[in-house]
Write a protein that holds these residues in place. Structure first.
Motif, PDB file in Angstrom:
ATOM      1  N   ILE A  34       5.369  32.318 -42.901  1.00 47.53           N
ATOM      2  CA  ILE A  34       6.497  31.453 -42.563  1.00 47.53           C
ATOM      3  C   ILE A  34       6.013  30.276 -41.730  1.00 47.53           C
ATOM      4  O   ILE A  34       4.881  30.272 -41.245  1.00 47.53           O
ATOM      5  CB  ILE A  34       7.589  32.215 -41.752  1.00 47.53           C
ATOM      6  CG1 ILE A  34       7.009  32.714 -40.413  1.00 47.53           C
ATOM      7  CG2 ILE A  34       8.176  33.354 -42.579  1.00 47.53           C
ATOM      8  CD1 ILE A  34       8.034  33.251 -39.438  1.00 47.53           C
ATOM      9  N   LEU A  35       6.898  29.312 -41.563  1.00 42.91           N
ATOM     10  CA  LEU A  35       6.726  28.243 -40.582  1.00 42.91           C
ATOM     11  C   LEU A  35       8.044  28.161 -39.823  1.00 42.91           C
ATOM     12  O   LEU A  35       9.099  27.967 -40.434  1.00 42.91           O
ATOM     13  CB  LEU A  35       6.429  26.901 -41.252  1.00 42.91           C
ATOM     14  CG  LEU A  35       5.049  26.724 -41.847  1.00 42.91           C
ATOM     15  CD1 LEU A  35       4.962  25.401 -42.607  1.00 42.91           C
ATOM     16  CD2 LEU A  35       3.978  26.777 -40.766  1.00 42.91           C
ATOM     17  N   PHE A  36       7.998  28.328 -38.525  1.00 43.26           N
ATOM     18  CA  PHE A  36       9.210  28.215 -37.729  1.00 43.26           C
ATOM     19  C   PHE A  36       9.707  26.776 -37.727  1.00 43.26           C
ATOM     20  O   PHE A  36       8.901  25.848 -37.574  1.00 43.26           O
ATOM     21  CB  PHE A  36       8.962  28.614 -36.265  1.00 43.26           C
ATOM     22  CG  PHE A  36       8.779  30.084 -36.043  1.00 43.26           C
ATOM     23  CD1 PHE A  36       9.843  30.969 -36.222  1.00 43.26           C
ATOM     24  CD2 PHE A  36       7.567  30.594 -35.614  1.00 43.26           C
ATOM     25  CE1 PHE A  36       9.688  32.320 -35.990  1.00 43.26           C
ATOM     26  CE2 PHE A  36       7.405  31.941 -35.376  1.00 43.26           C
ATOM     27  CZ  PHE A  36       8.463  32.810 -35.572  1.00 43.26           C
ATOM     28  N   PRO A  37      11.007  26.561 -37.857  1.00 46.41           N
ATOM     29  CA  PRO A  37      11.536  25.219 -37.591  1.00 46.41           C
ATOM     30  C   PRO A  37      11.154  24.838 -36.155  1.00 46.41           C
ATOM     31  O   PRO A  37      11.033  25.714 -35.288  1.00 46.41           O
ATOM     32  CB  PRO A  37      13.045  25.395 -37.737  1.00 46.41           C
ATOM     33  CG  PRO A  37      13.211  26.614 -38.588  1.00 46.41           C
ATOM     34  CD  PRO A  37      12.047  27.503 -38.233  1.00 46.41           C
ATOM     35  N   GLU A  38      10.976  23.552 -35.910  1.00 51.92           N
ATOM     36  CA  GLU A  38      10.523  23.104 -34.582  1.00 51.92           C
ATOM     37  C   GLU A  38      11.375  23.670 -33.454  1.00 51.92           C
ATOM     38  O   GLU A  38      10.842  24.135 -32.448  1.00 51.92           O
ATOM     39  CB  GLU A  38      10.528  21.578 -34.519  1.00 51.92           C
ATOM     40  CG  GLU A  38       9.463  20.936 -35.370  1.00 51.92           C
ATOM     41  CD  GLU A  38       9.582  19.430 -35.388  1.00 51.92           C
ATOM     42  OE1 GLU A  38       9.988  18.830 -34.371  1.00 51.92           O
ATOM     43  OE2 GLU A  38       9.270  18.846 -36.443  1.00 51.92           O
ATOM     44  N   SER A  39      12.684  23.608 -33.597  1.00 55.68           N
ATOM     45  CA  SER A  39      13.554  24.081 -32.512  1.00 55.68           C
ATOM     46  C   SER A  39      13.352  25.559 -32.241  1.00 55.68           C
ATOM     47  O   SER A  39      13.301  25.990 -31.077  1.00 55.68           O
ATOM     48  CB  SER A  39      15.026  23.803 -32.826  1.00 55.68           C
ATOM     49  OG  SER A  39      15.389  24.358 -34.072  1.00 55.68           O
ATOM     50  N   PHE A  40      13.202  26.367 -33.275  1.00 59.47           N
ATOM     51  CA  PHE A  40      13.007  27.810 -33.095  1.00 59.47           C
ATOM     52  C   PHE A  40      11.643  28.059 -32.445  1.00 59.47           C
ATOM     53  O   PHE A  40      11.503  28.874 -31.535  1.00 59.47           O
ATOM     54  CB  PHE A  40      13.122  28.513 -34.447  1.00 59.47           C
ATOM     55  CG  PHE A  40      13.387  29.996 -34.378  1.00 59.47           C
ATOM     56  CD1 PHE A  40      13.771  30.638 -33.216  1.00 59.47           C
ATOM     57  CD2 PHE A  40      13.261  30.761 -35.525  1.00 59.47           C
ATOM     58  CE1 PHE A  40      14.023  32.009 -33.181  1.00 59.47           C
ATOM     59  CE2 PHE A  40      13.512  32.135 -35.514  1.00 59.47           C
ATOM     60  CZ  PHE A  40      13.885  32.750 -34.330  1.00 59.47           C
ATOM     61  N   ARG A  41      10.633  27.337 -32.902  1.00 58.12           N
ATOM     62  CA  ARG A  41       9.290  27.484 -32.330  1.00 58.12           C
ATOM     63  C   ARG A  41       9.288  27.104 -30.849  1.00 58.12           C
ATOM     64  O   ARG A  41       8.769  27.847 -30.008  1.00 58.12           O
ATOM     65  CB  ARG A  41       8.301  26.609 -33.096  1.00 58.12           C
ATOM     66  CG  ARG A  41       6.872  26.710 -32.579  1.00 58.12           C
ATOM     67  CD  ARG A  41       5.874  26.037 -33.514  1.00 58.12           C
ATOM     68  NE  ARG A  41       6.329  24.795 -34.086  1.00 58.12           N
ATOM     69  CZ  ARG A  41       6.044  23.579 -33.607  1.00 58.12           C
ATOM     70  NH1 ARG A  41       5.306  23.453 -32.518  1.00 58.12           N
ATOM     71  NH2 ARG A  41       6.499  22.502 -34.201  1.00 58.12           N
ATOM     72  N   PHE A  42       9.894  25.955 -30.507  1.00 56.02           N
ATOM     73  CA  PHE A  42       9.931  25.528 -29.105  1.00 56.02           C
ATOM     74  C   PHE A  42      10.689  26.534 -28.242  1.00 56.02           C
ATOM     75  O   PHE A  42      10.294  26.830 -27.115  1.00 56.02           O
ATOM     76  CB  PHE A  42      10.566  24.144 -28.969  1.00 56.02           C
ATOM     77  CG  PHE A  42       9.768  23.031 -29.593  1.00 56.02           C
ATOM     78  CD1 PHE A  42       8.380  23.077 -29.672  1.00 56.02           C
ATOM     79  CD2 PHE A  42      10.406  21.916 -30.104  1.00 56.02           C
ATOM     80  CE1 PHE A  42       7.650  22.041 -30.244  1.00 56.02           C
ATOM     81  CE2 PHE A  42       9.687  20.875 -30.683  1.00 56.02           C
ATOM     82  CZ  PHE A  42       8.300  20.943 -30.747  1.00 56.02           C
ATOM     83  N   PHE A  43      11.784  27.051 -28.776  1.00 58.15           N
ATOM     84  CA  PHE A  43      12.570  28.052 -28.050  1.00 58.15           C
ATOM     85  C   PHE A  43      11.721  29.302 -27.785  1.00 58.15           C
ATOM     86  O   PHE A  43      11.658  29.793 -26.656  1.00 58.15           O
ATOM     87  CB  PHE A  43      13.826  28.416 -28.844  1.00 58.15           C
ATOM     88  CG  PHE A  43      14.637  29.517 -28.242  1.00 58.15           C
ATOM     89  CD1 PHE A  43      15.486  29.273 -27.166  1.00 58.15           C
ATOM     90  CD2 PHE A  43      14.565  30.814 -28.737  1.00 58.15           C
ATOM     91  CE1 PHE A  43      16.238  30.295 -26.595  1.00 58.15           C
ATOM     92  CE2 PHE A  43      15.312  31.834 -28.184  1.00 58.15           C
ATOM     93  CZ  PHE A  43      16.146  31.579 -27.111  1.00 58.15           C
ATOM     94  N   LEU A  44      11.069  29.828 -28.832  1.00 60.75           N
ATOM     95  CA  LEU A  44      10.260  31.035 -28.683  1.00 60.75           C
ATOM     96  C   LEU A  44       9.054  30.816 -27.772  1.00 60.75           C
ATOM     97  O   LEU A  44       8.579  31.760 -27.134  1.00 60.75           O
ATOM     98  CB  LEU A  44       9.801  31.534 -30.051  1.00 60.75           C
ATOM     99  CG  LEU A  44      10.897  32.058 -30.975  1.00 60.75           C
ATOM    100  CD1 LEU A  44      10.336  32.339 -32.367  1.00 60.75           C
ATOM    101  CD2 LEU A  44      11.578  33.286 -30.388  1.00 60.75           C
TER     102      LEU A  44
END
Length: 181
Positions: A34-44
């Motif tokens: 997968i590739l996290f959407p930017e917002s999800f990645r930044f949140f995590l």
């Protein structure tokens, strides 16, 4: 970027661990393809929610990996099983006269659609690039928008905004998934 949101979620009783590192994000994305959407990645990366209902992306025990993989494939598998119940979307062009041809086309669109990444329970974020990626609720074939963005979603899920207050006209469409809502 997400410090205030995480602080607010902690006040709501959500437990967090330290955020995922760049290396952990890369490892997770490799494991799950997968590739996290930017917002999800930044949140995590700011904080990893570990309360019940959330997905522990850091946990690399085989049972957890299999569980998250099942959650990623569940929406696709569910639609694939009931493809006969999916209504043809006008945006797909003229509906084939042959039911089997229509099902074949719907399955093709389903398998080309962005993967859905589990956020909390049966709430998912599509694997799209950019920051303003919506969150949807997927329960079988019952699929609805549940947030204009990740932050908006959390405010809806945990209490300061109603789902009906979403600005549906401003939501970024999700290939295939928006078509079958």
């Amino acid at each position: 970027m997400y410090k205030e949101l995480i602080s607010w979620l902690k006040q709501k009783g959500i437990k967090f661990e330290a955020g995922l590192t760049d290396n952990e994000i890369s490892k997770v994305q490799t494991i799950y393809e997968i590739l996290f959407p930017e917002s999800f990645r930044f949140f995590l990366m700011e904080g990893l929610p570990v309360s019940r209902g959330f997905y522990n992306w850091r946990n690399t025990e085989q049972t957890n990996i299999e569980f998250i993989k099942r959650m990623i494939t569940m929406p696709i598998d569910t639609i694939d099983e009931v493809v006969k119940e999916i209504c043809w979307c006008d945006d797909w062009g003229k509906e084939p006269q042959n039911a089997m041809e229509a099902e074949k086309t719907i399955r093709k669109k389903l398998h080309e659609a962005p993967k859905l990444l589990p956020v909390y329970g049966h709430r998912y974020m599509p694997m799209l690039s950019g920051v303003q990626v919506p969150v949807i609720s997927v329960h079988g074939t019952d699929i609805i928008y549940y947030g204009e963005s990740l932050s908006d979603y959390f405010y809806i899920e945990f209490g300061t905004k109603k789902q009906e207050e979403i600005d549906f006209d401003s939501i970024r469409p999700i290939p295939f998934w928006s078509d079958i809502m």
